[in-house]
Scaffold this motif. Structure first.
Motif, PDB file in Angstrom:
ATOM      1  N   GLU A 120       0.857  -1.189   0.000  1.00 47.21           N
ATOM      2  CA  GLU A 120       0.000   0.000   0.000  1.00 47.21           C
ATOM      3  C   GLU A 120       0.892   1.236   0.000  1.00 47.21           C
ATOM      4  OE1 GLU A 120      -2.564   0.026   3.338  1.00 47.21           O
ATOM      5  OE2 GLU A 120      -3.769  -1.712   2.681  1.00 47.21           O
ATOM      6  N   PRO A 121       0.382   2.362  -0.501  1.00 47.76           N
ATOM      7  CA  PRO A 121       1.171   3.594  -0.451  1.00 47.76           C
ATOM      8  C   PRO A 121       1.573   3.909   1.004  1.00 47.76           C
ATOM      9  CG  PRO A 121      -0.724   3.893  -1.874  1.00 47.76           C
ATOM     10  CD  PRO A 121      -0.905   2.562  -1.202  1.00 47.76           C
ATOM     11  N   THR A 122       2.847   4.194   1.182  1.00 47.89           N
ATOM     12  CA  THR A 122       3.381   4.416   2.530  1.00 47.89           C
ATOM     13  C   THR A 122       3.922   5.839   2.650  1.00 47.89           C
ATOM     14  OG1 THR A 122       4.008   2.084   2.711  1.00 47.89           O
ATOM     15  CG2 THR A 122       5.075   3.639   4.223  1.00 47.89           C
ATOM     16  N   PRO A 123       3.259   6.684   3.445  1.00 47.43           N
ATOM     17  CA  PRO A 123       3.780   8.043   3.633  1.00 47.43           C
ATOM     18  C   PRO A 123       4.990   8.035   4.555  1.00 47.43           C
ATOM     19  CG  PRO A 123       1.823   7.730   4.958  1.00 47.43           C
ATOM     20  CD  PRO A 123       1.991   6.471   4.153  1.00 47.43           C
ATOM     21  N   PHE A 124       5.844   9.003   4.394  1.00 46.16           N
ATOM     22  CA  PHE A 124       6.988   9.165   5.303  1.00 46.16           C
ATOM     23  C   PHE A 124       7.234  10.646   5.528  1.00 46.16           C
ATOM     24  CE2 PHE A 124       8.555   8.602   0.973  1.00 46.16           C
ATOM     25  CZ  PHE A 124       9.341   9.723   0.782  1.00 46.16           C
ATOM     26  N   ASP A 125       7.783  10.946   6.700  1.00 41.15           N
ATOM     27  CA  ASP A 125       8.086  12.334   7.064  1.00 41.15           C
ATOM     28  C   ASP A 125       9.118  12.278   8.185  1.00 41.15           C
ATOM     29  OD1 ASP A 125       8.228  14.995   7.704  1.00 41.15           O
ATOM     30  OD2 ASP A 125       6.112  15.238   8.215  1.00 41.15           O
ATOM     31  N   GLY A 126      10.336  12.699   7.919  1.00 41.54           N
ATOM     32  CA  GLY A 126      11.363  12.625   8.931  1.00 41.54           C
ATOM     33  C   GLY A 126      12.732  12.977   8.387  1.00 41.54           C
ATOM     34  N   TYR A 127      13.734  12.519   9.130  1.00 35.98           N
ATOM     35  CA  TYR A 127      15.111  12.880   8.791  1.00 35.98           C
ATOM     36  C   TYR A 127      15.860  11.650   8.297  1.00 35.98           C
ATOM     37  CZ  TYR A 127      19.817  14.848   9.369  1.00 35.98           C
ATOM     38  OH  TYR A 127      21.093  15.304   9.156  1.00 35.98           O
ATOM     39  N   ASP A 128      16.523  11.791   7.145  1.00 35.79           N
ATOM     40  CA  ASP A 128      17.373  10.716   6.618  1.00 35.79           C
ATOM     41  C   ASP A 128      18.814  11.069   6.944  1.00 35.79           C
ATOM     42  OD1 ASP A 128      19.081   9.190   4.668  1.00 35.79           O
ATOM     43  OD2 ASP A 128      17.091   8.397   4.136  1.00 35.79           O
ATOM     44  N   SER A 129      19.414  10.279   7.847  1.00 36.65           N
ATOM     45  CA  SER A 129      20.757  10.606   8.324  1.00 36.65           C
ATOM     46  C   SER A 129      21.807  10.485   7.233  1.00 36.65           C
ATOM     47  CB  SER A 129      21.126   9.700   9.512  1.00 36.65           C
ATOM     48  OG  SER A 129      21.035   8.340   9.127  1.00 36.65           O
ATOM     49  N   GLY A 130      21.558   9.610   6.223  1.00 40.15           N
ATOM     50  CA  GLY A 130      22.522   9.490   5.127  1.00 40.15           C
ATOM     51  C   GLY A 130      22.497  10.698   4.226  1.00 40.15           C
ATOM     52  N   LEU A 131      21.300  11.110   3.851  1.00 44.57           N
ATOM     53  CA  LEU A 131      21.156  12.280   2.991  1.00 44.57           C
ATOM     54  C   LEU A 131      21.323  13.591   3.767  1.00 44.57           C
ATOM     55  CD1 LEU A 131      18.061  11.141   0.889  1.00 44.57           C
ATOM     56  CD2 LEU A 131      20.436  11.187   0.152  1.00 44.57           C
ATOM     57  N   GLU A 132      21.183  13.480   5.119  1.00 44.90           N
ATOM     58  CA  GLU A 132      21.242  14.656   5.987  1.00 44.90           C
ATOM     59  C   GLU A 132      20.183  15.677   5.574  1.00 44.90           C
ATOM     60  OE1 GLU A 132      25.257  16.059   5.798  1.00 44.90           O
ATOM     61  OE2 GLU A 132      26.008  14.467   7.103  1.00 44.90           O
ATOM     62  N   LEU A 133      18.983  15.139   5.336  1.00 46.10           N
ATOM     63  CA  LEU A 133      17.868  15.975   4.909  1.00 46.10           C
ATOM     64  C   LEU A 133      16.600  15.585   5.660  1.00 46.10           C
ATOM     65  CD1 LEU A 133      18.243  15.895   1.012  1.00 46.10           C
ATOM     66  CD2 LEU A 133      18.771  17.825   2.489  1.00 46.10           C
ATOM     67  N   GLY A 139       7.016  12.527   1.930  1.00 43.28           N
ATOM     68  CA  GLY A 139       6.521  12.045   0.649  1.00 43.28           C
ATOM     69  C   GLY A 139       5.808  10.725   0.804  1.00 43.28           C
ATOM     70  N   GLU A 140       5.860   9.912  -0.266  1.00 43.82           N
ATOM     71  CA  GLU A 140       5.112   8.656  -0.276  1.00 43.82           C
ATOM     72  C   GLU A 140       5.847   7.632  -1.122  1.00 43.82           C
ATOM     73  OE1 GLU A 140       0.493   8.300  -0.217  1.00 43.82           O
ATOM     74  OE2 GLU A 140       1.123   8.227  -2.329  1.00 43.82           O
ATOM     75  N   ALA A 141       5.853   6.400  -0.674  1.00 39.86           N
ATOM     76  CA  ALA A 141       6.459   5.284  -1.437  1.00 39.86           C
ATOM     77  C   ALA A 141       5.334   4.332  -1.839  1.00 39.86           C
ATOM     78  CB  ALA A 141       7.488   4.564  -0.586  1.00 39.86           C
ATOM     79  N   THR A 142       5.308   3.984  -3.159  1.00 44.83           N
ATOM     80  CA  THR A 142       4.261   3.098  -3.676  1.00 44.83           C
ATOM     81  C   THR A 142       4.912   1.921  -4.383  1.00 44.83           C
ATOM     82  OG1 THR A 142       2.810   5.005  -4.014  1.00 44.83           O
ATOM     83  CG2 THR A 142       2.201   2.942  -5.116  1.00 44.83           C
ATOM     84  N   ALA A 143       4.589   0.702  -3.956  1.00 46.26           N
ATOM     85  CA  ALA A 143       5.208  -0.509  -4.526  1.00 46.26           C
ATOM     86  C   ALA A 143       4.298  -1.115  -5.591  1.00 46.26           C
ATOM     87  CB  ALA A 143       5.471  -1.519  -3.421  1.00 46.26           C
ATOM     88  N   GLY A 144       4.931  -1.645  -6.663  1.00 43.99           N
ATOM     89  CA  GLY A 144       4.208  -2.357  -7.715  1.00 43.99           C
ATOM     90  C   GLY A 144       4.233  -3.865  -7.469  1.00 43.99           C
ATOM     91  N   VAL A 158       9.359   0.144  -6.842  1.00 36.55           N
ATOM     92  CA  VAL A 158       8.831   1.156  -5.921  1.00 36.55           C
ATOM     93  C   VAL A 158       9.043   2.544  -6.533  1.00 36.55           C
ATOM     94  CG1 VAL A 158       9.007   2.223  -3.626  1.00 36.55           C
ATOM     95  CG2 VAL A 158       9.247  -0.248  -3.884  1.00 36.55           C
ATOM     96  N   VAL A 159       7.967   3.329  -6.494  1.00 34.44           N
ATOM     97  CA  VAL A 159       8.034   4.728  -6.926  1.00 34.44           C
ATOM     98  C   VAL A 159       8.062   5.614  -5.675  1.00 34.44           C
ATOM     99  CG1 VAL A 159       6.887   6.574  -8.199  1.00 34.44           C
ATOM    100  CG2 VAL A 159       6.783   4.207  -9.041  1.00 34.44           C
ATOM    101  N   LEU A 160       9.081   6.459  -5.597  1.00 32.91           N
ATOM    102  CA  LEU A 160       9.219   7.397  -4.490  1.00 32.91           C
ATOM    103  C   LEU A 160       8.885   8.807  -4.966  1.00 32.91           C
ATOM    104  CD1 LEU A 160      12.615   6.222  -2.954  1.00 32.91           C
ATOM    105  CD2 LEU A 160      10.410   6.104  -1.814  1.00 32.91           C
ATOM    106  N   ALA A 161       7.965   9.452  -4.286  1.00 32.89           N
ATOM    107  CA  ALA A 161       7.692  10.875  -4.500  1.00 32.89           C
ATOM    108  C   ALA A 161       8.109  11.584  -3.221  1.00 32.89           C
ATOM    109  CB  ALA A 161       6.227  11.115  -4.807  1.00 32.89           C
ATOM    110  N   ALA A 162       9.174  12.353  -3.286  1.00 32.52           N
ATOM    111  CA  ALA A 162       9.740  12.942  -2.059  1.00 32.52           C
ATOM    112  C   ALA A 162      10.098  14.396  -2.275  1.00 32.52           C
ATOM    113  CB  ALA A 162      10.976  12.155  -1.625  1.00 32.52           C
ATOM    114  N   ARG A 163      10.016  15.160  -1.204  1.00 29.56           N
ATOM    115  CA  ARG A 163      10.442  16.557  -1.250  1.00 29.56           C
ATOM    116  C   ARG A 163      11.188  16.876   0.055  1.00 29.56           C
ATOM    117  NH1 ARG A 163       4.925  17.035  -0.081  1.00 29.56           N
ATOM    118  NH2 ARG A 163       4.470  16.994  -2.313  1.00 29.56           N
ATOM    119  N   THR A 164      12.122  17.776  -0.059  1.00 31.28           N
ATOM    120  CA  THR A 164      12.844  18.188   1.150  1.00 31.28           C
ATOM    121  C   THR A 164      11.966  19.126   1.979  1.00 31.28           C
ATOM    122  OG1 THR A 164      13.836  20.100   0.046  1.00 31.28           O
ATOM    123  CG2 THR A 164      15.062  18.021  -0.043  1.00 31.28           C
ATOM    124  N   THR A 165      12.133  19.051   3.293  1.00 34.34           N
ATOM    125  CA  THR A 165      11.327  19.899   4.189  1.00 34.34           C
ATOM    126  C   THR A 165      12.201  20.742   5.118  1.00 34.34           C
ATOM    127  OG1 THR A 165      11.160  18.095   5.794  1.00 34.34           O
ATOM    128  CG2 THR A 165       9.381  18.298   4.184  1.00 34.34           C
TER     129      THR A 165
END
Length: 548
Positions: free
Chosen positions: A77-90, A94-99, A104-111
């Motif tokens: 199912e589409p999985t929303p995410f919101d937080g800090y990625d320590s590798g990207l340091e961002l 956004g949302e991850a959707t698996a086929g 997997v399609v990732l739609a992400a934006r920096t916050t």
């Protein structure tokens, strides 16, 4: 990735210009597509990320994006995410959707920008809350120090407000003596006894924080014990005994005068921000004004009591009669009042007692009171007249000398013993609008000597007044009083009079001075008006024994 490569050019342009970063990874976590927006997410140009495994890129293995991809595949199912990625340091959302094939399609934006705005908003909220707290504290300070009417009350309020508002362990007021040779704390509670004794009184010229602050008019603030000892090396033992690690001393300045020092201490090291230093300075200003106001009130109270008592009289003592009086100024005012009492030997060998109250609480009322008392005393000493005649003469004189003034009074005359009843006396009185005297008989019964209850003085000076008589038995007590004893804002005159009658019935066997004290304690300890009491007791025979 086959589909995107075969997509129309217009669709690819639209995907590239999308606000979100779009990333497609296959079942083995290899990036098969990334638009231009993904550059900000994956940290590299499109050509640097397409075809590469996520392990070769910056997203942390246990980070936000990798977790979102794994979760999307697991739940399908589409999985929303919101937080800090320590590798990207961002900060990302956004949302991850698996086929079906694990793609997997990732739609992400920096916050980061949103997070910065949130942090700024939080700081503004904190600043606003601090400003409101500061405003509330200042309001508490101003209200608290506006109410006390004595210096001791100011010191008590200051200590309570400082302990709660500044998290202090002690707050005290040290005042400069009139001769400017010493200083003394109003209160040193709850400091240890040893410390309190050492600082109760100390030289104004001493090199100590309170005296130096008072002499220079400059605050001394020490956030640590070491800072304090650097300026005042001799403080060590006192700081150790009192458990003090930080201290603030601020001058108490009212107008051009330095009254003393406000001392505030803490049991731990205490960093004082510029904001707190400002609050302490304002607190010291409020305290200085309260001390100045309370000092003036105490001085006026002392003058009022001195003037009032100077106009009262020594009581005569005749065989078989015991007299006692009590005068108490109002607890909440510092004004000269119009209450008075008097007692004197009458020309016929009896005793004349007077109690009265001039309307008003000002110098005019006190002046009128003094003149009425003197006139009535002269009338009573001049000739033998019944109480009603004395009041009539006083009323006419008052009309001529003090037009517009009104007063109440009771004149009571205790006649000499008759030959056939050496232990009894005749009591005659006349009342001009004043509370009726109370008679407590030997068996404890109490009755009011209301009599005719004529108008107060200053209303109808030609009014004919009457007298009332009653036999005074051995052991009987007569109480004259002013309305301050029975009238308060929270208690009507009827209820107050009933309470007085009950107290007199219960306590009437006490020695007269103790009886008057107890009546005031029970009924008028915090009276809003002056209270005057005059009592006479008939004994069986012989001179009165106050210790009986």
């Amino acid at each position: 990735m086959e589909a995107p490569a075969q997509a129309p050019a217009s669709l690819l342009r639209a995907l590239d210009s999308a606000r979100d970063g779009l990333v497609v990874v296959d079942a083995s976590d290899v990036v098969t597509y990334a638009n231009q927006g993904a550059v900000a997410v994956l940290g590299g140009a499109v050509t640097d990320v397409v075809g590469h495994h996520l392990d070769d890129l910056r997203p942390a293995r246990e980070g936000l994006l990798r977790t979102a991809i794994a979760t999307a595949r697991a739940v399908e199912e589409p999985t929303p995410f919101d937080g800090y990625d320590s590798g990207l340091e961002l900060w990302l959302e956004g949302e991850a959707t698996a086929g079906d094939d694990g793609e997997v399609v990732l739609a992400a934006r920096t916050t980061d920008a949103r997070r910065a705005r949130d942090r700024q908003a939080a700081r503004l909220t904190e600043d606003l809350e601090r400003a409101l707290d500061r405003a509330h504290l200042l309001l508490r300070l101003s209200e608290a120090v506006a109410r006390p009417r004595t210096v001791a009350e100011v010191a008590d309020v200051v200590a309570r407000v400082a302990l709660s508002g500044f998290d202090a362990s002690f707050a005290g007021i040290a005042l400069i003596a009139a001769d400017e040779r010493s200083m003394s704390y109003v209160s040193l509670a709850p400091l240890p006894e040893e410390t309190a004794e050492a600082w109760a009184v100390f030289p104004f010229a001493a090199h100590t924080p309170p005296s130096t602050t008072a002499r220079t008019g400059r605050a001394h603030l020490h956030e640590t014990r070491e800072e304090a000892l650097a300026d005042f090396p001799d403080l060590g033992p006192d700081l150790e005994t009192a458990g003090v690690h930080a201290l603030a001393h601020l001058p108490l300045i009212a107008g051009d005068a330095v009254l003393g020092t406000l001392a505030v201490t803490w049991a731990e090291e205490h960093a004082m921000s510029r904001e707190e230093r400002g609050l302490l300075s304002i607190f010291a200003g409020y305290t200085a004004q309260a001390i100045q106001r309370a000092t003036l009130l105490e001085q006026r109270q002392h003058v009022a009591e001195t003037l009032q008592r100077a106009m009262l009289t020594d009581l005569p003592q005749r065989d078989g009669l015991e007299l006692a009086a009590l005068y108490r100024t109002a607890a909440r005012t510092a004004r000269v009042g119009g209450d008075w009492y008097d007692a004197l030997d009458a020309p016929d060998g009896g005793t004349t007692l007077v109690i009265g109250d001039v309307a008003g609480h000002d110098v005019g009322a006190a002046a009128t009171m003094g003149q009425l008392r003197s006139m009535l005393r002269g009338f009573a000493a001049d000739r033998v007249e019944p109480p009603s005649a004395l009041l009539q003469r006083l009323d006419r004189a008052m009309d001529r000398l003090h037009p517009g003034r009104t007063a109440t009074a009771v004149v009571l005359h205790v006649a000499q013993s008759a030959d056939d009843a050496p232990c009894s006396r005749t009591l005659r009185w006349s009342r001009a609008g004043h509370p009726a005297p109370l008679l407590r008989r030997p068996d404890g019964a109490v009755e009011d000597l209301r009599g005719a209850g004529d108008l107060m003085l200053g209303v109808l000076p030609e009014l004919a007044r009457g007298d009332t008589e009653v036999a005074l038995e051995p052991g009987a007590t007569v109480l004259l009083y002013t309305d301050g004893l029975v009238e308060r804002r929270d208690l009507g005159v009827r209820e107050g009079t009933a309470a007085l009658e009950a107290a007199l019935a219960e306590l009437g066997d006490l020695p007269l001075p103790e009886l008057l004290d107890q009546l005031v304690v029970r009924l008028a300890l915090d009276a809003e008006d002056d209270v005057a009491l005059l009592a006479v007791r008939l004994h069986d025979a012989g001179p009165a024994d106050p210790t009986a």
